[in-house]
Design a protein around this motif. Structure first.
Motif, PDB file in Angstrom:
ATOM      1  N   ILE A  39       0.835  -1.199   0.000  1.00 48.67           N
ATOM      2  CA  ILE A  39       0.000   0.000   0.000  1.00 48.67           C
ATOM      3  C   ILE A  39       0.873   1.253   0.000  1.00 48.67           C
ATOM      4  O   ILE A  39       0.607   2.221  -0.727  1.00 48.67           O
ATOM      5  CB  ILE A  39      -0.954  -0.013   1.205  1.00 48.67           C
ATOM      6  N   GLY A  40       1.932   1.231   0.797  1.00 47.86           N
ATOM      7  CA  GLY A  40       2.845   2.369   0.830  1.00 47.86           C
ATOM      8  C   GLY A  40       3.514   2.602  -0.512  1.00 47.86           C
ATOM      9  O   GLY A  40       3.669   3.757  -0.952  1.00 47.86           O
ATOM     10  N   GLU A  41       3.898   1.545  -1.190  1.00 46.46           N
ATOM     11  CA  GLU A  41       4.525   1.664  -2.507  1.00 46.46           C
ATOM     12  C   GLU A  41       3.559   2.238  -3.537  1.00 46.46           C
ATOM     13  O   GLU A  41       3.927   3.087  -4.358  1.00 46.46           O
ATOM     14  CB  GLU A  41       5.026   0.296  -2.972  1.00 46.46           C
ATOM     15  N   LEU A  42       2.321   1.770  -3.498  1.00 41.32           N
ATOM     16  CA  LEU A  42       1.319   2.254  -4.446  1.00 41.32           C
ATOM     17  C   LEU A  42       0.998   3.731  -4.191  1.00 41.32           C
ATOM     18  O   LEU A  42       0.860   4.518  -5.139  1.00 41.32           O
ATOM     19  CB  LEU A  42       0.047   1.417  -4.342  1.00 41.32           C
ATOM     20  N   GLU A  43       0.917   4.093  -2.932  1.00 39.43           N
ATOM     21  CA  GLU A  43       0.646   5.484  -2.591  1.00 39.43           C
ATOM     22  C   GLU A  43       1.793   6.383  -3.043  1.00 39.43           C
ATOM     23  O   GLU A  43       1.570   7.450  -3.618  1.00 39.43           O
ATOM     24  CB  GLU A  43       0.431   5.619  -1.081  1.00 39.43           C
ATOM     25  N   ALA A  44       3.009   5.931  -2.823  1.00 36.67           N
ATOM     26  CA  ALA A  44       4.181   6.722  -3.211  1.00 36.67           C
ATOM     27  C   ALA A  44       4.262   6.894  -4.726  1.00 36.67           C
ATOM     28  O   ALA A  44       4.727   7.940  -5.212  1.00 36.67           O
ATOM     29  CB  ALA A  44       5.451   6.050  -2.687  1.00 36.67           C
ATOM     30  N   ALA A  45       3.799   5.869  -5.461  1.00 32.33           N
ATOM     31  CA  ALA A  45       3.848   5.934  -6.928  1.00 32.33           C
ATOM     32  C   ALA A  45       2.636   6.636  -7.520  1.00 32.33           C
ATOM     33  O   ALA A  45       2.562   6.830  -8.736  1.00 32.33           O
ATOM     34  CB  ALA A  45       3.949   4.521  -7.507  1.00 32.33           C
ATOM     35  N   GLY A  46       1.687   7.026  -6.676  1.00 34.51           N
ATOM     36  CA  GLY A  46       0.495   7.705  -7.177  1.00 34.51           C
ATOM     37  C   GLY A  46      -0.458   6.794  -7.921  1.00 34.51           C
ATOM     38  O   GLY A  46      -1.212   7.259  -8.788  1.00 34.51           O
ATOM     39  N   VAL A  47      -0.452   5.508  -7.577  1.00 31.56           N
ATOM     40  CA  VAL A  47      -1.326   4.540  -8.248  1.00 31.56           C
ATOM     41  C   VAL A  47      -2.682   4.504  -7.549  1.00 31.56           C
ATOM     42  O   VAL A  47      -2.756   4.346  -6.327  1.00 31.56           O
ATOM     43  CB  VAL A  47      -0.700   3.133  -8.223  1.00 31.56           C
ATOM     44  N   ASN A  48      -3.746   4.649  -8.323  1.00 34.61           N
ATOM     45  CA  ASN A  48      -5.102   4.559  -7.789  1.00 34.61           C
ATOM     46  C   ASN A  48      -5.333   3.125  -7.320  1.00 34.61           C
ATOM     47  O   ASN A  48      -5.310   2.189  -8.126  1.00 34.61           O
ATOM     48  CB  ASN A  48      -6.108   4.949  -8.873  1.00 34.61           C
ATOM     49  N   HIS A  49      -5.544   2.941  -6.032  1.00 34.09           N
ATOM     50  CA  HIS A  49      -5.633   1.589  -5.506  1.00 34.09           C
ATOM     51  C   HIS A  49      -6.650   1.474  -4.379  1.00 34.09           C
ATOM     52  O   HIS A  49      -7.061   2.465  -3.777  1.00 34.09           O
ATOM     53  CB  HIS A  49      -4.265   1.128  -4.985  1.00 34.09           C
ATOM     54  N   GLU A  50      -7.016   0.226  -4.121  1.00 36.57           N
ATOM     55  CA  GLU A  50      -7.918  -0.112  -3.017  1.00 36.57           C
ATOM     56  C   GLU A  50      -7.456  -1.451  -2.463  1.00 36.57           C
ATOM     57  O   GLU A  50      -7.146  -2.365  -3.228  1.00 36.57           O
ATOM     58  CB  GLU A  50      -9.348  -0.221  -3.540  1.00 36.57           C
ATOM     59  N   ALA A  51      -7.368  -1.560  -1.146  1.00 35.52           N
ATOM     60  CA  ALA A  51      -6.933  -2.808  -0.523  1.00 35.52           C
ATOM     61  C   ALA A  51      -7.887  -3.168   0.608  1.00 35.52           C
ATOM     62  O   ALA A  51      -8.242  -2.319   1.425  1.00 35.52           O
ATOM     63  CB  ALA A  51      -5.514  -2.684   0.005  1.00 35.52           C
ATOM     64  N   THR A  52      -8.290  -4.431   0.643  1.00 42.32           N
ATOM     65  CA  THR A  52      -9.194  -4.917   1.676  1.00 42.32           C
ATOM     66  C   THR A  52      -8.605  -6.168   2.318  1.00 42.32           C
ATOM     67  O   THR A  52      -8.086  -7.050   1.625  1.00 42.32           O
ATOM     68  CB  THR A  52     -10.571  -5.264   1.089  1.00 42.32           C
ATOM     69  N   SER A  53      -8.694  -6.237   3.638  1.00 36.53           N
ATOM     70  CA  SER A  53      -8.265  -7.418   4.381  1.00 36.53           C
ATOM     71  C   SER A  53      -9.498  -8.024   5.048  1.00 36.53           C
ATOM     72  O   SER A  53     -10.210  -7.339   5.780  1.00 36.53           O
ATOM     73  CB  SER A  53      -7.228  -7.022   5.437  1.00 36.53           C
ATOM     74  N   TYR A  54      -9.736  -9.311   4.778  1.00 38.30           N
ATOM     75  CA  TYR A  54     -10.942  -9.977   5.272  1.00 38.30           C
ATOM     76  C   TYR A  54     -10.664 -10.716   6.574  1.00 38.30           C
ATOM     77  O   TYR A  54      -9.806 -11.599   6.638  1.00 38.30           O
ATOM     78  CB  TYR A  54     -11.486 -10.925   4.204  1.00 38.30           C
ATOM     79  N   SER A  55     -11.398 -10.362   7.599  1.00 37.67           N
ATOM     80  CA  SER A  55     -11.214 -10.914   8.940  1.00 37.67           C
ATOM     81  C   SER A  55     -11.317 -12.432   8.953  1.00 37.67           C
ATOM     82  O   SER A  55     -12.252 -13.013   8.414  1.00 37.67           O
ATOM     83  CB  SER A  55     -12.265 -10.318   9.873  1.00 37.67           C
ATOM     84  N   GLY A  56     -10.314 -13.064   9.566  1.00 41.87           N
ATOM     85  CA  GLY A  56     -10.335 -14.509   9.745  1.00 41.87           C
ATOM     86  C   GLY A  56     -10.065 -15.322   8.500  1.00 41.87           C
ATOM     87  O   GLY A  56     -10.064 -16.559   8.549  1.00 41.87           O
ATOM     88  N   ALA A  57      -9.834 -14.677   7.365  1.00 34.89           N
ATOM     89  CA  ALA A  57      -9.650 -15.400   6.108  1.00 34.89           C
ATOM     90  C   ALA A  57      -8.188 -15.818   5.928  1.00 34.89           C
ATOM     91  O   ALA A  57      -7.292 -14.982   5.979  1.00 34.89           O
ATOM     92  CB  ALA A  57     -10.079 -14.536   4.928  1.00 34.89           C
ATOM     93  N   PRO A  58      -7.930 -17.105   5.696  1.00 34.09           N
ATOM     94  CA  PRO A  58      -6.565 -17.587   5.479  1.00 34.09           C
ATOM     95  C   PRO A  58      -6.158 -17.459   4.013  1.00 34.09           C
ATOM     96  O   PRO A  58      -6.937 -16.988   3.184  1.00 34.09           O
ATOM     97  CB  PRO A  58      -6.658 -19.052   5.890  1.00 34.09           C
ATOM     98  N   HIS A  59      -4.963 -17.893   3.714  1.00 35.49           N
ATOM     99  CA  HIS A  59      -4.507 -17.924   2.327  1.00 35.49           C
ATOM    100  C   HIS A  59      -5.442 -18.816   1.508  1.00 35.49           C
ATOM    101  O   HIS A  59      -5.961 -19.813   1.995  1.00 35.49           O
ATOM    102  CB  HIS A  59      -3.076 -18.466   2.263  1.00 35.49           C
ATOM    103  N   ALA A  60      -5.683 -18.424   0.249  1.00 35.36           N
ATOM    104  CA  ALA A  60      -6.540 -19.196  -0.667  1.00 35.36           C
ATOM    105  C   ALA A  60      -7.989 -19.252  -0.200  1.00 35.36           C
ATOM    106  O   ALA A  60      -8.707 -20.221  -0.467  1.00 35.36           O
ATOM    107  CB  ALA A  60      -5.992 -20.604  -0.882  1.00 35.36           C
ATOM    108  N   PHE A  61      -8.451 -18.198   0.454  1.00 35.80           N
ATOM    109  CA  PHE A  61      -9.816 -18.205   1.006  1.00 35.80           C
ATOM    110  C   PHE A  61     -10.906 -18.282  -0.045  1.00 35.80           C
ATOM    111  O   PHE A  61     -12.041 -18.633   0.263  1.00 35.80           O
ATOM    112  CB  PHE A  61     -10.040 -16.973   1.892  1.00 35.80           C
ATOM    113  N   SER A  62     -10.597 -17.966  -1.299  1.00 31.98           N
ATOM    114  CA  SER A  62     -11.645 -17.961  -2.330  1.00 31.98           C
ATOM    115  C   SER A  62     -11.699 -19.237  -3.159  1.00 31.98           C
ATOM    116  O   SER A  62     -12.531 -19.352  -4.063  1.00 31.98           O
ATOM    117  CB  SER A  62     -11.448 -16.768  -3.276  1.00 31.98           C
TER     118      SER A  62
END
Length: 246
Positions: free
Chosen positions: A194-217
């Motif tokens: 997120i810090g890298e994207l903000e520094a580069a001026g990239v339009n971004h959105e990041a979401t972290s899903y509570s309790g979700a492990p790797h490969a949750f989908s």
């Protein structure tokens, strides 16, 4: 990562119907097998799907069918080669590790996949790429390469940026979907990205899903979390509507 039970179940779909969508193409003389489904509307936006470390299997076919049902054309790329669909962890590590070590090759395979999607009729001028796990890391490589896409989506993907790379050339919007309980990719990795994207001026959105492990989908997988999958899919489909035309 897909379970054997899920592969067996979805294998019926692949064997009975999916072959109609298989696309054979070559990169540097080597055979690859992608998967293309066209929307009824030939001007529909294109979604490019990048597989996880199991290779292009029935899981990506299922996601492609879901997207076509929403009115999108879909091309699932193949980064391993025709018939290369590893089932053992060591082989998966070998195949993905080789591409992580050769980023130029990874980029070329992704770019050739995009080109093949265009040859199949997909609209490269109105396209979004989504990747799962290993594919999530691969689409971020695509973003850093400056690929002209409307959006790039990483779902429980690897998030670290290789030394010497950055996001200065990234185009379009980025959507990062992460599991808070992911033990393979840390929340620190997410914050750093997120810090890298903000520094580069990239339009971004990041979401972290509570309790979700790797490969949750991954449907039917050991780590599948229906609540996180439903939320991430809903946001993804909303994102598609926001960044594509028509």
């Amino acid at each position: 990562m897909k379970t054997r039970g899920m592969l067996a179940l979805l294998g019926l779909i692949w064997g009975a119907a999916a072959q109609a969508g298989v696309v054979r193409y070559q990169v540097d003389g080597q055979p690859f097998e992608g998967y293309y489904l066209a929307a009824a509307d030939k001007q529909a936006p294109l979604v490019v799907v990048v597989h996880d470390w199991d290779g292009l299997t029935e899981y990506e076919v299922k996601r492609a069918e879901m997207l076509v049902g929403l009115g999108y054309s879909v091309f699932a790329v193949d980064l391993f080669g025709a018939g290369v669909r590893p089932t053992e962890v060591e082989e998966r590590k070998r195949l993905t590790g080789a591409l992580y070590q050769d980023r130029a090759k990874m980029r070329k395979l992704l770019q050739e996949g995009l080109a093949e999607a265009g040859r199949q009729g997909g609209r490269l001028d109105n396209a979004v790429a989504i990747g799962y796990c290993f594919g999530g890391a691969a689409v971020l490589e695509l973003a850093r390469s400056g690929a002209s896409l409307k959006g790039i989506v990483s779902v429980h993907g690897g998030l670290t940026t290789p030394q010497g790379q950055d996001y200065q050339q990234a185009k379009g919007r980025l959507l990062i979907q992460h599991g808070s309980a992911d033990e393979a990719v840390s929340l620190t990795d997410l914050a750093t990205l997120i810090g890298e994207l903000e520094a580069a001026g990239v339009n971004h959105e990041a979401t972290s899903y509570s309790g979700a492990p790797h490969a949750f989908s991954v449907l039917g997988g050991a780590n599948y979390r229906a609540d996180a999958d439903a939320k991430s899919w809903l946001r993804f489909t909303e994102f598609l509507g926001e960044v594509t035309k028509g």
